[in-house]
Each structure stands twice: as structure tokens, then as C-alpha cells.
Design a protein around this motif. Structure first.
Motif, PDB file in Angstrom:
ATOM      1  N   LEU A 111     -72.457  51.444 -46.417  1.00 28.37           N
ATOM      2  CA  LEU A 111     -71.980  52.993 -46.108  1.00 28.37           C
ATOM      3  C   LEU A 111     -71.594  53.232 -44.858  1.00 28.37           C
ATOM      4  O   LEU A 111     -70.330  53.592 -44.553  1.00 28.37           O
ATOM      5  CB  LEU A 111     -72.529  54.029 -46.830  1.00 28.37           C
ATOM      6  CG  LEU A 111     -72.678  54.455 -48.501  1.00 28.37           C
ATOM      7  CD1 LEU A 111     -73.510  55.289 -48.850  1.00 28.37           C
ATOM      8  CD2 LEU A 111     -71.009  54.687 -48.875  1.00 28.37           C
ATOM      9  N   SER A 112     -72.693  53.011 -44.032  1.00 27.55           N
ATOM     10  CA  SER A 112     -72.235  53.506 -42.610  1.00 27.55           C
ATOM     11  C   SER A 112     -71.405  52.652 -41.975  1.00 27.55           C
ATOM     12  O   SER A 112     -70.623  53.007 -40.851  1.00 27.55           O
ATOM     13  CB  SER A 112     -73.784  53.500 -41.941  1.00 27.55           C
ATOM     14  OG  SER A 112     -74.507  52.288 -41.932  1.00 27.55           O
ATOM     15  N   GLY A 113     -71.696  51.166 -42.365  1.00 23.16           N
ATOM     16  CA  GLY A 113     -70.589  50.319 -41.680  1.00 23.16           C
ATOM     17  C   GLY A 113     -69.209  50.592 -42.137  1.00 23.16           C
ATOM     18  O   GLY A 113     -68.291  50.627 -41.321  1.00 23.16           O
ATOM     19  N   ALA A 114     -69.074  50.769 -43.373  1.00 21.11           N
ATOM     20  CA  ALA A 114     -67.880  50.699 -43.981  1.00 21.11           C
ATOM     21  C   ALA A 114     -66.900  51.952 -43.191  1.00 21.11           C
ATOM     22  O   ALA A 114     -65.800  51.994 -42.987  1.00 21.11           O
ATOM     23  CB  ALA A 114     -67.732  50.941 -45.360  1.00 21.11           C
ATOM     24  N   ARG A 115     -67.681  53.012 -42.929  1.00 21.27           N
ATOM     25  CA  ARG A 115     -67.347  54.314 -42.720  1.00 21.27           C
ATOM     26  C   ARG A 115     -66.628  54.046 -40.966  1.00 21.27           C
ATOM     27  O   ARG A 115     -65.534  54.467 -40.626  1.00 21.27           O
ATOM     28  CB  ARG A 115     -68.185  55.480 -42.455  1.00 21.27           C
ATOM     29  CG  ARG A 115     -67.519  56.728 -41.824  1.00 21.27           C
ATOM     30  CD  ARG A 115     -68.389  57.742 -41.908  1.00 21.27           C
ATOM     31  NE  ARG A 115     -69.652  57.924 -41.075  1.00 21.27           N
ATOM     32  CZ  ARG A 115     -70.386  58.894 -41.216  1.00 21.27           C
ATOM     33  NH1 ARG A 115     -70.040  60.082 -41.826  1.00 21.27           N
ATOM     34  NH2 ARG A 115     -71.637  58.764 -40.522  1.00 21.27           N
TER      35      ARG A 115
END
Lengths: 140, 123
Positions: A111-115
Motif C-alpha cells: 500500500l505505502s509503496g504503491a501510493r
């Protein structure tokens, strides 16, 4: 609905039910990104973000769907994808968005990376009500 | 899926060239096959060529780091070669800097790196 689609740009819906579907989704997002003429780096970022989110949908959401297509707003064009599942949802969104935090056996970068890899990122979730993540990469 | 990526051997080095977009299970198979082959062939080095890969997500990134760690424990060294610039940019932004993974720009430089003595910076 928070679907980003503008009139006349109907998205395609793909199932996320097994591991092979993640590969198909990467291919679909690649085709869209090329069609939309995203730069090579932006294509790579969008496909990678989609891969992370598709795997999340499968692993944590128990499967679901992704709707993907082109969007245009105020003359800007981009590629959008909406990942939806009817899984357990996320109770602590802030925690889930933290680098390195995982409820499963992952690296905690999905999630954090995709954001970080996309331009627009929207997370809609509630405990017991599934999760929907919308991402958009705009043409520069 | 039972898809498996062929592992080639040149002397004491195992060479893997990833030529297509990998399903997660194929990634895990490769990890296991490499560990097995390092021991079976008494390999001292492993080269993983990812020049054909258009993306490396956290799953594949983790496999590369895990293979590097496994090979270290089995007295071998792993070098990942051929990463595309766009892939490198994306991986770092994703949050995976592959700290423990040795890399080289191409196969030739990777082999050269492996032929240097262990005492060099290679981990």
C-alpha cells in the motif's frame, strides 16, 4: 461511487481470483499505459503499483476485481485502476499505510509503496466492508 | 502452476535468465531450485539476469534478496545483473533498495565480479 471514469471511457473489469490473474492485470495495465503514452518510467511505476495492489486484493481481500481504463479530466489524460474486494477491510488505515507494517507475511510495502508510485491514490475501507483502492497515473 | 525457470551452470557459477513475467509461484520455485542447485553443484556463484523484466515488484524484489541471503549461508555469492533503469527507479521509490544484494550492469560484469576474491566488498 468514487470511480474516476469519464463518459465514453468505460473501464474493463478483470477478476483477481488466483495468482495468475496478477500477471494478466500487469499485462492489461501495461497495454493501457502504452496506449495512453505514459513515459517508460511512469509505465513501469504504474504497472508495479498495480501488481502490488492486485496481490493485496488476492492475499488480504480474498480476491476481488480490478477495473482499469483511461481517464481524462480537464484535458489531462491518464490511466486509472480501481481494486475492489469484499474482504475483512482495514481497521487501522494509518497503520496499514506505514512502510514495513504487514498483517500477513509480506514486506509491508504494497500500500505505502504503491501510493508513492502513482499520482492519485485513494483508499476506501471499513472493517467488514471490504477495501477499494483507486490509483491514477497522469500523462506528463 | 509448475512453471520452472532453467538454471544453467558454467564452471562453479549458476546462471539464471528470467525471460518472462513471473507468476508468484514460479518466483518461489526459482528460490527453492537455486538453493538446491547451489548445494548439488557445489556452486560458488549465482547470476540472476533480469534484463528482460519490465517490472520488479516487492515480491520479486524480496526473492532476489532472499536468494542473495540463502546463497551467502550456503557459501556462494549472488549477483543480480541487467536491471533496467526504469525498474531501478521504481524499486527504490517503492521502498526496496535491495541493500544486501550485489548487482552488476550486465552478465559480463557480473561474472567479473564473481571472479574477484571473496574478501572484496561483495557480501
Amino acid at each position: 461511487m468514487t470511480a474516476p471514469w469519464s463518459a465514453g471511457e468505460e473501464p474493463q473489469v478483470y477478476p483477481i481470483a488466483r495468482s495468475g490473474d496478477v500477471v494478466h492485470i500487469r499485462q492489461a495495465i501495461r497495454a493501457l499505459s502504452q496506449q495512453c503514452r505514459l513515459s517508460l518510467v511512469d509505465q513501469t511505476k504504474m504497472i508495479t503499483a498495480a501488481s502490488e495492489l492486485a496481490r493485496n486484493t488476492l492475499t488480504y481481500g480474498g480476491g476481488g476485481t480490478v477495473s482499469a481504463g483511461m481517464v481524462s479530466v480537464d484535458g489531462r489524460r491518464g490511466v486509472a485502476a480501481v481494486f475492489e474486494d469484499s474482504g475483512p477491510g482495514i481497521s487501522d488505515v494509518e497503520q496499514a499505510m506505514t512502510d514495513g507494517w504487514t498483517s500477513g507475511g509480506g514486506l509491508g510495502l504494497g500500500l505505502s509503496g504503491a501510493r508513492r508510485l502513482v499520482d492519485d491514490f485513494q483508499l476506501r475501507t471499513a472493517p467488514g466492508e471490504g477495501t477499494a483502492v483507486t490509483i491514477i497515473k497522469w500523462v506528463r | 502452476m509448475t512453471e520452472r525457470i532453467p538454471i544453467l551452470r558454467i564452471g562453479k557459477t549458476l546462471v539464471v535468465s528470467v525471460q518472462f513475467d513471473l507468476e508468484d509461484q514460479t518466483v518461489l520455485n526459482l528460490q527453492e531450485d537455486l538453493a538446491e542447485q547451489i548445494v548439488a553443484k557445489s556452486a560458488q556463484g549465482v547470476i540472476i539476469d533480469i534484463s528482460a523484466l519490465e517490472i520488479v515488484d516487492s515480491f520479486v524484489g524480496r526473492m532476489l534478496a532472499t536468494v542473495a541471503a540463502i546463497s551467502r549461508v550456503l557459501d556462494a555469492r549472488t549477483v543480480v545483473v541487467g536491471m533496467r533503469p526504469a525498474v531501478a527507479i521504481t524499486l527504490v521509490e517503492l521502498g526496496l533498495s535491495l541493500g544486501g544484494v550485489s548487482t552488476a550492469l550486465d552478465l559480463e560484469k557480473g561474472l567479473a565480479k564473481l571472479s574477484r576474491p571473496t574478501s572484496s566488498a561483495l557480501r
